[in-house]
Design a protein around this motif. Structure first.
Motif, mmCIF file in Angstrom:
data_model
loop_
_atom_site.group_PDB
_atom_site.id
_atom_site.type_symbol
_atom_site.label_atom_id
_atom_site.label_comp_id
_atom_site.label_asym_id
_atom_site.label_seq_id
_atom_site.Cartn_x
_atom_site.Cartn_y
_atom_site.Cartn_z
ATOM 1 N N SER A 128 -21.156 -13.684 -17.737
ATOM 2 C CA SER A 128 -21.574 -14.934 -17.093
ATOM 3 C C SER A 128 -21.093 -16.158 -17.857
ATOM 4 O O SER A 128 -20.822 -17.203 -17.257
ATOM 5 C CB SER A 128 -23.101 -14.970 -16.955
ATOM 6 O OG SER A 128 -23.560 -13.913 -16.122
ATOM 7 N N GLY A 174 -23.757 -16.400 -6.770
ATOM 8 C CA GLY A 174 -24.551 -15.908 -7.884
ATOM 9 C C GLY A 174 -25.390 -14.708 -7.530
ATOM 10 O O GLY A 174 -25.416 -14.235 -6.383
ATOM 11 N N ASP A 199 -21.057 -13.604 -9.649
ATOM 12 C CA ASP A 199 -21.886 -13.126 -10.762
ATOM 13 C C ASP A 199 -22.882 -12.098 -10.227
ATOM 14 O O ASP A 199 -23.846 -12.450 -9.546
ATOM 15 C CB ASP A 199 -22.617 -14.308 -11.399
ATOM 16 C CG ASP A 199 -23.266 -13.935 -12.721
ATOM 17 O OD1 ASP A 199 -23.134 -12.776 -13.131
ATOM 18 O OD2 ASP A 199 -23.904 -14.819 -13.337
#
Length: 557
Positions: free
Chosen positions: A377, A417, A498
């Motif tokens: 990340s 995300g 992510d």
């Protein structure tokens, strides 16, 4: 060496001076209108004094003078109204300017900002609201308090030098009284705003975690803790209010003393029957003399609030925003290269990235794999412009990416995300957030590509169905597909993902992976993932301890 407290005070004063210069036109208009109203009051007082003297047998009391006095009274009332409206406009301009700057800086810091969401909300709402009075009331009041009494004293000295001297002495005594009552006031106001920020942050944080508190039966304890924080805020607020009451009392005592002195000075008029014009004029000018000072005292609390608020805002607004180069146009394809990149969040902890090197060619999908804390990340944060590496080089198409403005880095990419946030709006509006100018057909195409229509068509209003705050009413997989639809609609050459398939059931994971594969076609994609399906997404690069742990593996068929 300056103490931290002195440094914060200097930064706060610098912020207030900078904003005052930027808003000098908006702030200057109330000052001019206030001076006009004061001059009208002085002229009206002279005419009223002549009228009263005429009624007592000294001079003539004509209708013309009465009409002029009435006209000046109306003019003064109009100027006062215009001044109040100009002050409101100055406050609105100050709030808009500060909120734009603060919000832009918060967006620039984004997830890299360590402060809690409650404190950030307090900064943008409460602290800036507290600065309204500084520009709307304090600056005009301070300017009028310096100029207005001097004009009144000069006018009275022309009519009666002794009375002018009495007013001058009162004017010199007032700053002394304000200084005595205001010792420690700035510190009290700063502590008040610190207590307000803590209370706001704690309240918002606990409200967001209310279900957890109820499940663990901690609601009573948290209510007691909030009560203690509220009590501390009350105590600090009362200390600040005490200063305002003391300064007001000092002003009223001075005003009463001046009236008594002037009455004593002109007491002989009751016996010798002289012309009372000057005496009446001096008495009528007392309200005009103290009006600017009274406005100054009333606005003094605004200054205290502003000092505390500026202390909290100054670190956020320090420096320049948006530093870096701008892109002339978006490149159609990008190649990303990391070369010995190092990044640390805390010197006391191991680095998040410790010499990470990799290359993602144009149109390639690269999966950064590894355990939690490996640095996946952090690499994405660098590419989004949220953090900057301490060492090494990050290049996009061979050029230094860190030379770009952080906003330009974000303009290059589309991000999905692990926990996408959905706002309280329709599904269509949540997707259009990625590109507000998109047409309805483009939004529907993005929704179809991300398999959003698979569940939206079963809803009563389709894409126009209202979604609750945070995505309430949708499952995690459905929210993830909405986030993917945003990425399709954004249509950028770089895709950053992510953990896009974390916590999904096998059926939803298959749909998401299908959408991801289509999203990555023709784009450079960097995916942080430890899911078992990562090998199907692209070339896998194992990362451990912030560096490459092994050779890259090609995607499985």
């Amino acid at each position: 060496m300056d103490s931290p407290s002195a440094a914060r005070d200097d930064a706060a004063r610098a912020l207030l001076r900078r904003e005052s210069r930027a808003l000098r036109r908006q702030v200057g208009l109330p000052i001019l209108l206030g001076l006009g109203g004061l001059l009208a009051a002085m002229a009206g007082a002279w005419l009223v004094a002549r009228l009263l003297a005429g009624l007592l047998g000294h001079g003539e009391a004509g209708w013309a003078s009465l009409a002029m006095a009435a006209g000046l009274a109306l003019l003064g009332a109009g100027l006062t109204l215009a001044q109040e409206r100009a002050q409101l406009a100055a406050g609105e301009a100050a709030r808009a300017r500060l909120r734009d700057a603060a919000f832009a800086r918060l967006l620039e810091h984004a997830p890299a900002d360590p402060t809690g969401i409650g404190e950030r909300v307090s900064l943008v709402v409460d602290r800036i609201e507290a600065l309204d009075g500084y520009f709307a009331r304090w600056i005009p009041a301070a300017a009028l308090a310096m100029v207005g009494p001097v004009l009144v004293c000069a006018a009275l000295a022309w009519a009666d030098p002794g009375s002018g001297a009495i007013l001058a002495v009162a004017g010199l005594l007032y700053p002394v009284a304000m200084a005595l009552t205001g010792i420690g006031a700035a510190q009290a106001s700063r502590r008040q705003f610190e207590a307000l920020g803590r209370l706001s942050g704690r309240f918002l944080d606990r409200m967001r975690g209310l279900p957890t508190l109820v499940l663990f039966n901690r609601q009573e304890a948290e209510a007691a803790a909030l009560g203690k924080a509220a009590a501390a805020l009350r105590q600090h607020t009362m200390k600040v209010l005490r200063v305002a009451f003391l300064s007001g009392t000092a002003l009223e005592l001075l005003s009463a003393g001046v009236l008594a002195c002037l009455a004593w000075r002109h007491r002989s008029l009751l016996t010798d029957g002289g012309d009372p014009t000057a005496a009446l004029f001096s008495l009528l000018l007392v309200p005009a003399f103290f009006a600017p000072l009274r406005g100054f005292a009333a606005a003094y609390q605004d200054r205290l609030h502003a000092a505390g608020a500026a202390t909290a805002l100054a670190p956020l607004l320090a420096g320049e925003t948006g530093q870096g180069l701008l892109l002339a146009e978006l490149p159609p394809r990008v190649t990303v290269t990391f070369t010995e990149v190092r990044l640390s969040y805390d010197p006391a902890r191991p680095p998040a990235l410790d010499g990470l090197s990799f290359r993602a060619s144009a149109g390639e999908t690269l999966v950064l794999a590894g355990a939690s804390g490996a640095g996946k990340s952090s690499a994405l944060r660098i590419l989004m412009g949220f953090v900057r590496p301490e060492a090494g080089r990050v290049a996009i198409n061979g050029q230094d990416a860190m030379a770009l403005c952080p906003a330009e880095l974000r303009r290059l990419s589309a991000y999905v995300g692990q926990h996408p946030h959905l706002f309280r709006a329709t599904l269509r509006e949540n997707i259009r957030l990625a590109r507000p100018e998109a047409t309805p057909a483009q939004v529907e195409a993005a929704a179809r590509a991300a398999h959003v229509l698979d569940f939206a068509e079963a809803l009563p209003q389709g894409l126009d169905t209202l979604v609750g705050e945070g995505g309430w009413g949708l499952s995690g997989g459905q929210a993830q597909r909405v986030a993917l639809a945003r990425a399709f609609l954004r249509d950028r050459p770089l895709v950053l993902l992510d953990e896009p398939t974390a916590h999904l059931d096998p059926g939803t994971e298959a749909l998401v992976i299908d959408s991801l594969q289509r999203l990555c076609i023709g784009r450079t994609a960097i995916i942080a993932s430890h899911s078992g399906a990562r090998a199907r997404l692209g070339r896998v690069l194992e990362i451990a301890g912030g560096r490459v742990a092994g050779a890259a593996r090609a995607a499985e068929g």
